[in-house]
Motif scaffolding. Structure first.
Motif, PDB file in Angstrom:
ATOM      1  N   MET A 146       0.843  -1.167  -0.044  1.00  0.00           N
ATOM      2  CA  MET A 146      -0.045  -0.012  -0.074  1.00  0.00           C
ATOM      3  C   MET A 146       0.945   1.107   0.030  1.00  0.00           C
ATOM      4  O   MET A 146       0.579   2.195  -0.782  1.00  0.00           O
ATOM      5  CB  MET A 146      -0.941   0.169   1.218  1.00  0.00           C
ATOM      6  CG  MET A 146      -1.987  -0.939   1.067  1.00  0.00           C
ATOM      7  SD  MET A 146      -3.252  -1.042  -0.157  1.00  0.00           S
ATOM      8  CE  MET A 146      -4.206   0.475   0.467  1.00  0.00           C
ATOM      9  N   ASP A 147       2.003   1.122   0.759  1.00  0.00           N
ATOM     10  CA  ASP A 147       2.894   2.321   0.860  1.00  0.00           C
ATOM     11  C   ASP A 147       3.341   2.464  -0.365  1.00  0.00           C
ATOM     12  O   ASP A 147       3.768   3.892  -1.146  1.00  0.00           O
ATOM     13  CB  ASP A 147       4.040   2.305   1.998  1.00  0.00           C
ATOM     14  CG  ASP A 147       3.265   2.241   3.237  1.00  0.00           C
ATOM     15  OD1 ASP A 147       2.219   2.787   3.512  1.00  0.00           O
ATOM     16  OD2 ASP A 147       4.018   1.830   4.283  1.00  0.00           O
ATOM     17  N   LEU A 148       3.904   1.607  -1.164  1.00  0.00           N
ATOM     18  CA  LEU A 148       4.461   1.680  -2.340  1.00  0.00           C
ATOM     19  C   LEU A 148       3.706   2.191  -3.663  1.00  0.00           C
ATOM     20  O   LEU A 148       3.844   2.969  -4.169  1.00  0.00           O
ATOM     21  CB  LEU A 148       4.949   0.339  -2.984  1.00  0.00           C
ATOM     22  CG  LEU A 148       5.742   0.150  -4.462  1.00  0.00           C
ATOM     23  CD1 LEU A 148       7.117   1.333  -4.209  1.00  0.00           C
ATOM     24  CD2 LEU A 148       6.358  -1.092  -4.721  1.00  0.00           C
ATOM     25  N   GLU A 149       2.203   1.700  -3.457  1.00  0.00           N
ATOM     26  CA  GLU A 149       1.310   2.214  -4.392  1.00  0.00           C
ATOM     27  C   GLU A 149       0.990   3.729  -4.106  1.00  0.00           C
ATOM     28  O   GLU A 149       0.827   4.500  -5.272  1.00  0.00           O
ATOM     29  CB  GLU A 149       0.110   1.425  -4.251  1.00  0.00           C
ATOM     30  CG  GLU A 149      -1.132   1.693  -4.810  1.00  0.00           C
ATOM     31  CD  GLU A 149      -2.416   0.922  -4.687  1.00  0.00           C
ATOM     32  OE1 GLU A 149      -2.714   0.071  -5.758  1.00  0.00           O
ATOM     33  OE2 GLU A 149      -3.269   1.312  -3.693  1.00  0.00           O
ATOM     34  N   LYS A 150       0.779   3.982  -2.984  1.00  0.00           N
ATOM     35  CA  LYS A 150       0.700   5.635  -2.648  1.00  0.00           C
ATOM     36  C   LYS A 150       2.028   6.432  -3.324  1.00  0.00           C
ATOM     37  O   LYS A 150       1.588   7.247  -3.975  1.00  0.00           O
ATOM     38  CB  LYS A 150       0.814   5.850  -1.159  1.00  0.00           C
ATOM     39  CG  LYS A 150      -0.516   5.455  -0.759  1.00  0.00           C
ATOM     40  CD  LYS A 150      -0.529   5.689   0.898  1.00  0.00           C
ATOM     41  CE  LYS A 150      -1.848   5.160   1.468  1.00  0.00           C
ATOM     42  NZ  LYS A 150      -1.835   5.177   3.022  1.00  0.00           N
ATOM     43  N   LYS A 151       2.973   5.760  -3.049  1.00  0.00           N
ATOM     44  CA  LYS A 151       4.236   6.560  -3.745  1.00  0.00           C
ATOM     45  C   LYS A 151       4.189   6.570  -5.479  1.00  0.00           C
ATOM     46  O   LYS A 151       4.527   7.480  -6.092  1.00  0.00           O
ATOM     47  CB  LYS A 151       5.731   5.803  -3.164  1.00  0.00           C
ATOM     48  CG  LYS A 151       6.975   6.383  -3.489  1.00  0.00           C
ATOM     49  CD  LYS A 151       8.103   6.131  -2.980  1.00  0.00           C
ATOM     50  CE  LYS A 151       9.063   6.801  -2.915  1.00  0.00           C
ATOM     51  NZ  LYS A 151      10.317   6.176  -2.472  1.00  0.00           N
ATOM     52  N   VAL A 152       3.689   5.627  -5.998  1.00  0.00           N
ATOM     53  CA  VAL A 152       3.590   5.404  -7.368  1.00  0.00           C
ATOM     54  C   VAL A 152       2.542   6.383  -7.770  1.00  0.00           C
ATOM     55  O   VAL A 152       2.768   7.435  -8.473  1.00  0.00           O
ATOM     56  CB  VAL A 152       3.133   4.167  -7.885  1.00  0.00           C
ATOM     57  CG1 VAL A 152       2.615   4.019  -9.294  1.00  0.00           C
ATOM     58  CG2 VAL A 152       4.242   2.954  -7.804  1.00  0.00           C
ATOM     59  N   PHE A 153       1.433   6.456  -7.214  1.00  0.00           N
ATOM     60  CA  PHE A 153       0.334   7.502  -7.528  1.00  0.00           C
ATOM     61  C   PHE A 153       0.693   9.068  -7.249  1.00  0.00           C
ATOM     62  O   PHE A 153       0.407   9.765  -7.916  1.00  0.00           O
ATOM     63  CB  PHE A 153      -0.878   7.324  -6.751  1.00  0.00           C
ATOM     64  CG  PHE A 153      -1.683   5.825  -7.086  1.00  0.00           C
ATOM     65  CD1 PHE A 153      -1.239   5.314  -8.473  1.00  0.00           C
ATOM     66  CD2 PHE A 153      -2.583   5.396  -6.562  1.00  0.00           C
ATOM     67  CE1 PHE A 153      -1.925   4.163  -8.805  1.00  0.00           C
ATOM     68  CE2 PHE A 153      -3.277   4.157  -6.964  1.00  0.00           C
ATOM     69  CZ  PHE A 153      -2.821   3.597  -8.038  1.00  0.00           C
ATOM     70  N   LYS A 154       1.465   9.229  -6.105  1.00  0.00           N
ATOM     71  CA  LYS A 154       1.734  10.285  -5.572  1.00  0.00           C
ATOM     72  C   LYS A 154       2.949  11.242  -7.048  1.00  0.00           C
ATOM     73  O   LYS A 154       2.581  12.198  -7.252  1.00  0.00           O
ATOM     74  CB  LYS A 154       2.480  10.619  -4.329  1.00  0.00           C
ATOM     75  CG  LYS A 154       3.117  11.932  -3.797  1.00  0.00           C
ATOM     76  CD  LYS A 154       3.761  11.854  -2.681  1.00  0.00           C
ATOM     77  CE  LYS A 154       5.324  11.356  -3.171  1.00  0.00           C
ATOM     78  NZ  LYS A 154       6.253  11.633  -2.006  1.00  0.00           N
TER      79      LYS A 154
END
Length: 142
Positions: free
Chosen positions: A102-110
């Protein structure tokens, strides 16, 4: 009889003028073979990514990016002009995943919405914000 010729001439004139003013669908600003493709993420902000299988499927003709963000599927629209790439906020499925994913996904989207240009060299797609490398991805066969 003269009336008939005037009506025919008027009808033809209206028809031809309506064809001339028909709005054409805008051409994409990108060349499909150059920018389109399926890519697998190899790094975010110069940090290598090896296990997540994060992907970008770029469809230039549709001006869409779809893929897998490490947890969920996503899609986003983009515009590309001669010197600027803009990507919209991605829409994604809402599956719950482990905190790391989830943290990695947030970084991708950001970072995806920060992208403003790209390079494509030898099958490696690099997405930037000005001169900062945000993503590197390699071309992958589907």
């Amino acid at each position: 009889m003269k009336h008939t010729y005037y009506i025919i001439a008027l009808t033809i004139g209206l028809f031809l003028s309506s064809c001339a003013t028909e709005k054409k669908e805008s051409e994409p600003d990108v060349k499909a073979p150059r920018f389109s493709g399926y890519y697998t993420l190899t790094s975010i902000e110069e940090t290598p990514i090896t296990k997540q299988g994060i992907t970008f499927n770029i469809e230039s003709q549709k001006r869409r990016i779809t893929g897998f963000s490490g947890c969920n599927s996503y899609n986003a629209a983009f515009t590309l002009t001669k010197d600027k790439l803009d990507i919209t906020d991605p829409l994604s499925t809402k599956k719950a995943c482990p905190a790391e994913a989830m943290d990695l996904e947030k970084k991708v989207f950001k970072n995806l919405i920060k992208v403003n240009r790209y390079t494509l060299k030898n099958g490696t797609l690099t997405l930037y914000n000005k001169d900062q490398v945000l993503f590197k991805a390699t071309s992958t066969a589907i």
